[in-house]
Scaffold this motif. Sequence first.
Motif, PDB file in Angstrom:
ATOM      1  N   THR A   1       1.872   4.481   6.581  1.00 64.16           N
ATOM      2  CA  THR A   1       2.208   3.534   7.651  1.00 64.16           C
ATOM      3  C   THR A   1       1.641   4.062   8.974  1.00 64.16           C
ATOM      4  O   THR A   1       0.856   5.005   8.995  1.00 64.16           O
ATOM      5  CB  THR A   1       3.737   3.351   7.769  1.00 64.16           C
TER       6      THR A   1
ATOM      7  N   SER B   1      -2.845   5.302  -0.801  1.00 68.41           N
ATOM      8  CA  SER B   1      -2.316   5.576   0.549  1.00 68.41           C
ATOM      9  C   SER B   1      -1.019   6.359   0.538  1.00 68.41           C
ATOM     10  O   SER B   1      -0.327   6.417   1.537  1.00 68.41           O
ATOM     11  CB  SER B   1      -2.070   4.246   1.272  1.00 68.41           C
ATOM     12  N   ILE B   2      -0.662   6.935  -0.601  1.00 68.85           N
ATOM     13  CA  ILE B   2       0.696   7.479  -0.691  1.00 68.85           C
ATOM     14  C   ILE B   2       0.741   8.990  -0.882  1.00 68.85           C
ATOM     15  O   ILE B   2       1.815   9.542  -1.105  1.00 68.85           O
ATOM     16  CB  ILE B   2       1.478   6.787  -1.835  1.00 68.85           C
TER      17      ILE B   2
ATOM     18  N   LYS C   1       0.809  -1.221   0.000  1.00 68.66           N
ATOM     19  CA  LYS C   1       0.000   0.000   0.000  1.00 68.66           C
ATOM     20  C   LYS C   1       0.842   1.270   0.000  1.00 68.66           C
ATOM     21  O   LYS C   1       0.393   2.315  -0.445  1.00 68.66           O
ATOM     22  CB  LYS C   1      -0.914   0.007   1.240  1.00 68.66           C
ATOM     23  N   SER C   2       2.048   1.173   0.546  1.00 69.42           N
ATOM     24  CA  SER C   2       2.903   2.355   0.551  1.00 69.42           C
ATOM     25  C   SER C   2       4.364   1.942   0.643  1.00 69.42           C
ATOM     26  O   SER C   2       4.696   0.771   0.852  1.00 69.42           O
ATOM     27  CB  SER C   2       2.514   3.308   1.681  1.00 69.42           C
ATOM     28  N   PHE C   3       5.219   2.923   0.500  1.00 69.63           N
ATOM     29  CA  PHE C   3       6.665   2.714   0.440  1.00 69.63           C
ATOM     30  C   PHE C   3       7.217   2.084   1.716  1.00 69.63           C
ATOM     31  O   PHE C   3       8.109   1.236   1.685  1.00 69.63           O
ATOM     32  CB  PHE C   3       7.359   4.047   0.171  1.00 69.63           C
ATOM     33  N   GLY C   4       6.670   2.525   2.846  1.00 65.15           N
ATOM     34  CA  GLY C   4       7.212   2.128   4.137  1.00 65.15           C
ATOM     35  C   GLY C   4       6.959   0.671   4.503  1.00 65.15           C
ATOM     36  O   GLY C   4       7.417   0.219   5.548  1.00 65.15           O
ATOM     37  N   PHE C   5       6.232  -0.055   3.654  1.00 61.13           N
ATOM     38  CA  PHE C   5       5.994  -1.480   3.928  1.00 61.13           C
ATOM     39  C   PHE C   5       7.163  -2.348   3.474  1.00 61.13           C
ATOM     40  O   PHE C   5       7.176  -3.545   3.723  1.00 61.13           O
ATOM     41  CB  PHE C   5       4.681  -1.939   3.287  1.00 61.13           C
TER      42      PHE C   5
ATOM     43  N   PRO D   1       8.239  10.443   4.873  1.00 55.87           N
ATOM     44  CA  PRO D   1       8.750   9.144   4.400  1.00 55.87           C
ATOM     45  C   PRO D   1       7.890   7.960   4.851  1.00 55.87           C
ATOM     46  O   PRO D   1       7.882   6.931   4.187  1.00 55.87           O
ATOM     47  CB  PRO D   1      10.162   9.071   4.995  1.00 55.87           C
ATOM     48  N   GLY D   2       7.130   8.145   5.929  1.00 55.35           N
ATOM     49  CA  GLY D   2       6.316   7.044   6.432  1.00 55.35           C
ATOM     50  C   GLY D   2       4.871   7.092   5.992  1.00 55.35           C
ATOM     51  O   GLY D   2       4.012   6.435   6.582  1.00 55.35           O
ATOM     52  N   VAL D   3       4.564   7.853   4.932  1.00 54.72           N
ATOM     53  CA  VAL D   3       3.174   7.986   4.483  1.00 54.72           C
ATOM     54  C   VAL D   3       2.504   6.620   4.318  1.00 54.72           C
ATOM     55  O   VAL D   3       3.079   5.699   3.756  1.00 54.72           O
ATOM     56  CB  VAL D   3       3.091   8.797   3.158  1.00 54.72           C
TER      57      VAL D   3
END
Lengths: 279, 279, 279
Positions: C77, C129-130, B232-236, C73-75
């Motif tokens: 999450t 979600s980003i 769902k997003s980069f932080g995963f 950066p944590g978008v």
Amino acid sequence: MEKPILVFQTDFTYKEGAVCSMYGVVKSTDRTLEIFDGTHEIPHFDTWSASYRLYQSMRFWPKGTIFVSVVDPGVGTARKACIAKTKDGYYIVTPDNGALTHLKEYVGIEEVREIDEAVNRLKSTEGTSIFHGRDLFGYCAAKLASGIITYEEVGPAYSIDEIVVHEIHQPTFSEGKAEGIFEICDPNFGNLWSNIPVDEFIEKGFNYGDIINLTIRHENEVVYHEKVPFAKSFGFVKQGEPVVYTNELMKVAVAISLGNFRETYHVDFGHDWVVELEK
Amino acid sequence: MEKPILVFQTDFTYKEGAVCSMYGVVKSTDRTLEIFDGTHEIPHFDTWSASYRLYQSMRFWPKGTIFVSVVDPGVGTARKACIAKTKDGYYIVTPDNGALTHLKEYVGIEEVREIDEAVNRLKSTEGTSIFHGRDLFGYCAAKLASGIITYEEVGPAYSIDEIVVHEIHQPTFSEGKAEGIFEICDPNFGNLWSNIPVDEFIEKGFNYGDIINLTIRHENEVVYHEKVPFAKSFGFVKQGEPVVYTNELMKVAVAISLGNFRETYHVDFGHDWVVELEK
Amino acid sequence: MEKPILVFQTDFTYKEGAVCSMYGVVKSTDRTLEIFDGTHEIPHFDTWSASYRLYQSMRFWPKGTIFVSVVDPGVGTARKACIAKTKDGYYIVTPDNGALTHLKEYVGIEEVREIDEAVNRLKSTEGTSIFHGRDLFGYCAAKLASGIITYEEVGPAYSIDEIVVHEIHQPTFSEGKAEGIFEICDPNFGNLWSNIPVDEFIEKGFNYGDIINLTIRHENEVVYHEKVPFAKSFGFVKQGEPVVYTNELMKVAVAISLGNFRETYHVDFGHDWVVELEK
């Protein structure tokens, strides 16, 4: 009466908080003032470019618009801080360091006043001397735009002859020939703009469609010499080919169609960049 | 009725006075008009990117907003200058050179009119033909926004079928497989955006958490082939690791967490950049 | 009552349509809201710089101004999305990821609330979600500025002690000596800003005009050691010469007159960049 618009130009860029702080001071002085970015990418400390950009854009704004120009290598030293009024009714808030060169020469300055720092400087930041864009120019411009002070209350007038100016070079003409300098560039598309007015150029016998002998010299050495067409726009020559054209200020300019003349031929602007056009 | 907002996008950058002059013309036409920057950093002459950026942002603005898009390699030549009206109620003022591609395909154009230069061009600058952003598009948009002219008074309508468009590539799907192209990038973070809608992607059996076989081809040669998680997003995923994700327009995209996919893997966008995702 | 101004800062740049989409959401929420760019060139993912830029500019804006800071950066999450209220009356809409560090330390946070996504997130984009700048922070800030929600309706308050902060380093002083770190730079002019307040510096015996022993260490290794004058502004030393000066926030800073200290001496900022000044 409507309050004048404020247009800002600086060499600050938008990379950090300087422009934001400066605009905050304006909105804290008068919430209703309208602010526009001119450009914040004037080359560092380049008062010549500051002068040219004011000249380039000012005429298109409503009369009365206040331009704030902060290219200020001498910030905090003895250079004057001033507000000039042009003969056609605009105001420029700037260090008096050459930024008024083109407006003085081509438009005319009607009056110039030195900003009285004792009354027109932001009080809360008096311990620092290095950000007059925020503490003096922006703040005083906001007071003037808002009507908190009149133009006379900016500070004492001084002689227009005292305004600091750069040397302006004039083009020369003979039948079928024009010589000038590149006085500025378009740093985005890489076009070079001469100081040769198209009206006089055409008067000397040049016409759209002509093939022109274009010679460019740097410090008296020929760096470019080609036959180049004179056309109304870039698209009249093929992609990648050079063109002599009439720029947005009605001066003779050179470009590469869908390309970058400045980078391709390592040509730049300044009094030592001479451009000669011959039929 | 409130006057519509004007949103401008160009390939001019903010490095010199062009945007400033253009906005001055707007404010001189009607002091009350509200102007926003879309972006002034469209790649030079790139009418595809101009088209995509209109498509990307337009829907988020109030209905009636007027977008002025000036990426105009053919300025001063025979290409049409137009104002299009979308089926969902926005206006676009632009050279008709491909900039309407995505809106025509994905939103629909209700009507398009060629700007009549005889009445809707700035008179004071008629000697120059190379700055229609200032002299034609900006000026005519301001007249329309201000109510000085109606949409009908822009100029004659022409057939929507005549609008110049780039070729749009459609993705293909089978169970557990999707193939498309990278149709644009995020030039800031270095993410690549495909033309594959996430809804159809998920319909074909893909789920967040899946590890996907991601293959990228340039001119039919494989330049990237790895197993990459769909999240769902980069932080995963961990810092520096690639991820397949749902971008802001609900399309399948690829990124590196806290990194730059485009630079790291030398991947770019265009019809010859094919992306294939397989379970 | 006048609606508060919105000031945005991000690491998005203006290269593509993200800022434009974000501002469109604001204007669609309330057409009358006023938006300013802080900066959109915060270094990617750099929550320390985000924090510093808020601290740098906020005080110059009218009380009540709402700052939206999206370096995220944590978008998407588990990091909190919040709106903080400072003790001096400003609001900050931001991911709670360190961006409140300097304001908490130097200004004080009066209250902080977690944004309730169930009610204060844009509905139309829930599939992605980003892009919380557009879908959550910008949208919720617009609702707050507009008066559609009160501060209490942002979401539940949480303890100020829970706010995520970076470590702040304090300078140390003895008679005729000060030691600190470079805590930020001016990325435009290449000046380095220490964490040493000028008031305390002067209290310890330093005066404008002094020649100072300036030592800069990176990871305990000396990278610069010279005698440098302490002056009110750049122009008090010759072009190309270094200077210790009082910066716009009343802290001790170093520059090269008409030059770039950071690039010339390969000096940067961070807790491992120690600056020592001795009489």
